[in-house]
Enzyme design. Sequence first.
Site, mmCIF file in Angstrom:
data_model
loop_
_atom_site.group_PDB
_atom_site.id
_atom_site.type_symbol
_atom_site.label_atom_id
_atom_site.label_comp_id
_atom_site.label_asym_id
_atom_site.label_seq_id
_atom_site.Cartn_x
_atom_site.Cartn_y
_atom_site.Cartn_z
ATOM 1 N N GLY A 24 0.832 -1.209 0.000
ATOM 2 C CA GLY A 24 0.000 0.000 0.000
ATOM 3 C C GLY A 24 0.865 1.256 0.000
ATOM 4 N N SER A 115 -22.534 -8.245 4.441
ATOM 5 C CA SER A 115 -22.623 -9.611 3.913
ATOM 6 C C SER A 115 -21.405 -10.384 4.409
ATOM 7 C CB SER A 115 -22.608 -9.580 2.375
ATOM 8 O OG SER A 115 -21.352 -9.126 1.913
ATOM 9 N N TYR A 158 -7.693 0.445 18.095
ATOM 10 C CA TYR A 158 -8.814 -0.464 18.397
ATOM 11 C C TYR A 158 -8.433 -1.934 18.207
ATOM 12 C CZ TYR A 158 -10.342 0.173 13.434
ATOM 13 O OH TYR A 158 -10.449 0.229 12.063
ATOM 14 N N LYS A 173 -7.159 -6.406 12.776
ATOM 15 C CA LYS A 173 -5.992 -5.706 13.344
ATOM 16 C C LYS A 173 -5.575 -6.369 14.656
ATOM 17 C CE LYS A 173 -5.451 -2.030 10.463
ATOM 18 N NZ LYS A 173 -4.259 -1.801 9.643
ATOM 19 N N ARG A 210 -13.805 6.652 3.786
ATOM 20 C CA ARG A 210 -14.512 5.443 4.218
ATOM 21 C C ARG A 210 -14.948 5.456 5.676
ATOM 22 N NH1 ARG A 210 -10.554 4.220 0.532
ATOM 23 N NH2 ARG A 210 -11.262 2.949 -1.217
HETATM 24 C C1 HXC Z 1 -21.346 -2.481 3.223
HETATM 25 C C2 HXC Z 1 -19.816 -2.947 1.566
HETATM 26 C C3 HXC Z 1 -19.413 -1.595 1.534
HETATM 27 C C4 HXC Z 1 -20.064 -0.686 2.436
HETATM 28 C C5 HXC Z 1 -18.225 -2.687 0.086
HETATM 29 N N1 HXC Z 1 -19.076 -3.572 0.644
HETATM 30 N N2 HXC Z 1 -18.425 -1.476 0.631
HETATM 31 N N3 HXC Z 1 -20.761 -3.389 2.395
HETATM 32 N N4 HXC Z 1 -21.024 -1.180 3.250
HETATM 33 N N5 HXC Z 1 -19.727 0.606 2.481
HETATM 34 C C6 HXC Z 1 -19.180 -4.984 0.322
HETATM 35 C C7 HXC Z 1 -19.485 -5.252 -1.132
HETATM 36 O O1 HXC Z 1 -20.868 -5.115 -1.400
HETATM 37 C C8 HXC Z 1 -18.991 -6.682 -1.292
HETATM 38 O O2 HXC Z 1 -19.881 -7.602 -0.687
HETATM 39 C C9 HXC Z 1 -17.753 -6.695 -0.414
HETATM 40 O O3 HXC Z 1 -17.920 -5.624 0.543
HETATM 41 C C10 HXC Z 1 -16.474 -6.470 -1.180
HETATM 42 O O4 HXC Z 1 -16.605 -5.269 -1.908
HETATM 43 P P1 HXC Z 1 -15.760 -4.965 -3.221
HETATM 44 O O5 HXC Z 1 -16.038 -3.560 -3.612
HETATM 45 O O6 HXC Z 1 -15.971 -6.040 -4.211
HETATM 46 O O7 HXC Z 1 -14.269 -5.152 -2.642
HETATM 47 P P2 HXC Z 1 -12.891 -4.647 -3.148
HETATM 48 O O8 HXC Z 1 -12.978 -4.140 -4.570
HETATM 49 O O9 HXC Z 1 -11.917 -5.710 -2.831
HETATM 50 O O10 HXC Z 1 -12.609 -3.339 -2.247
HETATM 51 C C11 HXC Z 1 -12.296 -3.452 -0.913
HETATM 52 C C12 HXC Z 1 -12.912 -2.314 -0.077
HETATM 53 C C13 HXC Z 1 -12.542 -0.931 -0.697
HETATM 54 C C14 HXC Z 1 -12.345 -2.469 1.328
HETATM 55 C C15 HXC Z 1 -14.402 -2.453 -0.058
HETATM 56 O O11 HXC Z 1 -13.060 0.119 0.135
HETATM 57 C C16 HXC Z 1 -11.080 -0.729 -0.850
HETATM 58 O O12 HXC Z 1 -10.500 -1.056 -1.881
HETATM 59 N N6 HXC Z 1 -10.401 -0.214 0.214
HETATM 60 C C17 HXC Z 1 -8.919 -0.063 0.202
HETATM 61 C C18 HXC Z 1 -8.449 1.177 0.892
HETATM 62 C C19 HXC Z 1 -9.037 1.397 2.283
HETATM 63 O O13 HXC Z 1 -10.031 0.785 2.680
HETATM 64 N N7 HXC Z 1 -8.404 2.329 2.982
HETATM 65 C C20 HXC Z 1 -8.821 2.726 4.328
HETATM 66 C C21 HXC Z 1 -7.932 2.184 5.354
HETATM 67 S S1 HXC Z 1 -8.338 3.044 6.776
HETATM 68 P P3 HXC Z 1 -20.952 -8.465 -1.589
HETATM 69 O O14 HXC Z 1 -21.605 -9.362 -0.587
HETATM 70 O O15 HXC Z 1 -21.878 -7.437 -2.184
HETATM 71 O O16 HXC Z 1 -20.149 -9.182 -2.616
HETATM 72 C C22 HXC Z 1 -7.979 2.153 8.125
HETATM 73 C C23 HXC Z 1 -8.015 2.983 9.391
HETATM 74 C C24 HXC Z 1 -7.962 2.201 10.645
HETATM 75 O O17 HXC Z 1 -7.733 1.000 8.088
HETATM 76 C C25 HXC Z 1 -8.185 3.000 11.901
HETATM 77 C C26 HXC Z 1 -8.748 4.337 11.854
HETATM 78 C C27 HXC Z 1 -9.010 5.013 13.193
HETATM 79 P P1 NAP Z 2 -5.050 4.274 2.259
HETATM 80 O O1 NAP Z 2 -4.366 5.415 1.594
HETATM 81 O O2 NAP Z 2 -6.398 3.892 1.790
HETATM 82 O O3 NAP Z 2 -4.070 3.043 2.212
HETATM 83 C C1 NAP Z 2 -4.436 1.725 2.014
HETATM 84 C C2 NAP Z 2 -3.515 1.146 0.990
HETATM 85 O O4 NAP Z 2 -3.708 -0.267 0.932
HETATM 86 C C3 NAP Z 2 -3.727 1.691 -0.422
HETATM 87 O O5 NAP Z 2 -2.494 2.098 -0.957
HETATM 88 C C4 NAP Z 2 -4.285 0.513 -1.199
HETATM 89 O O6 NAP Z 2 -3.828 0.548 -2.540
HETATM 90 C C5 NAP Z 2 -3.705 -0.651 -0.447
HETATM 91 N N1 NAP Z 2 -4.519 -1.876 -0.566
HETATM 92 C C6 NAP Z 2 -5.816 -2.021 -0.249
HETATM 93 N N2 NAP Z 2 -6.229 -3.262 -0.533
HETATM 94 C C7 NAP Z 2 -5.153 -3.929 -1.017
HETATM 95 C C8 NAP Z 2 -4.925 -5.242 -1.471
HETATM 96 N N3 NAP Z 2 -5.908 -6.156 -1.494
HETATM 97 N N4 NAP Z 2 -3.688 -5.589 -1.899
HETATM 98 C C9 NAP Z 2 -2.698 -4.669 -1.893
HETATM 99 N N5 NAP Z 2 -2.836 -3.401 -1.459
HETATM 100 C C10 NAP Z 2 -4.050 -3.037 -1.032
HETATM 101 O O7 NAP Z 2 -5.212 4.550 3.848
HETATM 102 P P2 NAP Z 2 -4.174 5.009 4.979
HETATM 103 O O8 NAP Z 2 -4.934 5.869 5.909
HETATM 104 O O9 NAP Z 2 -2.924 5.504 4.388
HETATM 105 O O10 NAP Z 2 -3.894 3.633 5.743
HETATM 106 C C11 NAP Z 2 -2.606 3.055 5.811
HETATM 107 C C12 NAP Z 2 -2.509 2.157 7.027
HETATM 108 O O11 NAP Z 2 -2.642 2.931 8.224
HETATM 109 C C13 NAP Z 2 -3.561 1.079 7.110
HETATM 110 O O12 NAP Z 2 -2.991 -0.106 7.649
HETATM 111 C C14 NAP Z 2 -4.552 1.635 8.083
HETATM 112 O O13 NAP Z 2 -5.312 0.643 8.718
HETATM 113 C C15 NAP Z 2 -3.612 2.331 9.033
HETATM 114 N N6 NAP Z 2 -4.221 3.350 9.885
HETATM 115 C C16 NAP Z 2 -4.594 4.536 9.344
HETATM 116 C C17 NAP Z 2 -5.104 5.503 10.193
HETATM 117 C C18 NAP Z 2 -5.486 6.852 9.668
HETATM 118 O O14 NAP Z 2 -5.979 7.670 10.436
HETATM 119 N N7 NAP Z 2 -5.264 7.160 8.403
HETATM 120 C C19 NAP Z 2 -5.275 5.242 11.545
HETATM 121 C C20 NAP Z 2 -4.896 4.014 12.039
HETATM 122 C C21 NAP Z 2 -4.353 3.071 11.213
HETATM 123 P P3 NAP Z 2 -4.700 0.033 -3.807
HETATM 124 O O15 NAP Z 2 -6.075 0.547 -3.617
HETATM 125 O O16 NAP Z 2 -3.977 0.597 -4.996
HETATM 126 O O17 NAP Z 2 -4.620 -1.466 -3.783
#
Ligand code: HXC
Ligand code: NAP
Length: 295
Positions: A24, A115, A158, A173, A210
Amino acid sequence: MKMDYTAKMLRDDALKGKTIVVTGGGSGLGKAMTTYFLELGANVVITSRNIEKLHTVKEELEAATGGKVLPVQCDVRNYDEVEAMVAASVKEFGKVDVLLNNAAGNFISPTERLSANAFDTIIDIVLKGTKNCTLAFGKYWIEKKETNKTVLNIVTTYAFTGSAYVVPSATAKAGVLAMTRSLAVEWAKYGIRFNAIAPGPFPTKGAWDRLLPGDLKEKFDPAKKVPVKRVGEHQELANLAAYLVSDFSAYINGEVVVIDGGEWLKGAGQMNLLEEVPQQMWDMLEAMIREKKKN
Ligand code: HXC
Ligand code: NAP
């Protein structure tokens, strides 16, 4: 130079000669840590699903830092792709010294609306993805008898408290944290250290889109929940990560470092809400309490 949390902390060349894989690494915190690793002299492999994005970031960061970046498309959920990523990294740089498990997926949702596949998707990216990368690099290093390796896992606070509305992420996590502590002991004999960072709120597009969509950002301003009254700066996380992957931290193993301005403890302490009590009210409250002693 300003010497505060926005400044770059480590000495020049602190990571010279190291090759670091950042999953990532093309966005958000992964990109910030990658930038600083390059500035400190490391070669960096950035991986994610979106190869176009990775190529753009490679161009940008090589121009900005003079370092060397290898972009590799790799969905961490697929072990075959992870093994290919290990091979590509070794082919380019000869060795890998550090694995930074940073890739994640997350979104807010009441759990009953999820789901089974939605729940699995988050577990697969966060827990299975970290397991895939850790196992593939671990097996490689152990087989090649290479030592002085480090795995750094990005969790969140968390992981120890749990959290409503992000249950798959909290579950995953917590598993990553258990893996960190378990392997810190088991694989120390192979010269592999394991640590984790638990960040509080650090604004990134990926997380904010998100976790705080629409006007939730205003309604639940994360800075307000933090005792030091601000969110994190990317550089201060990069400073910590660079230290934990450097040889300066050689005696730190199995640790999780929280960097959240006190946020999670504020949520935990039972009387912390008393912060809301205005100063002038404390005279009256104290008098009331003292009065009771007489009864
Ligand atoms: C309910 C949802 C949904 C939503 C997706 N789904 N979004 N369900 N509410 N908002 C469901 C879909 O309908 C599908 O289920 C399944 O989840 C998979 O969705 P896809 O879109 O096919 O998955 P994919 O393309 O692999 O994408 C993964 C993703 C997407 C997680 C949904 O958001 C993504 O690519 N995220 C990567 C980056 C990311 O999330 N960054 C944030 C990290 S922040 P069905 O049953 O319909 O097939 C973080 C912070 C931690 O971690 C701590 C902060 C304090
Ligand atoms: P982000 O920009 O959305 O980073 C997530 C990264 O993961 C993206 O670069 C994404 O790239 C990659 N990724 C997602 N699904 C993947 C997969 N299946 N295979 C390979 N790569 C994948 O969010 P961020 O805030 O920088 O988060 C980075 C880390 O910090 C995460 O572990 C998150 O849980 C942690 N964190 C963030 C916060 C915060 O406040 N931002 C707080 C606590 C912890 P692609 O979409 O190109 O695959």
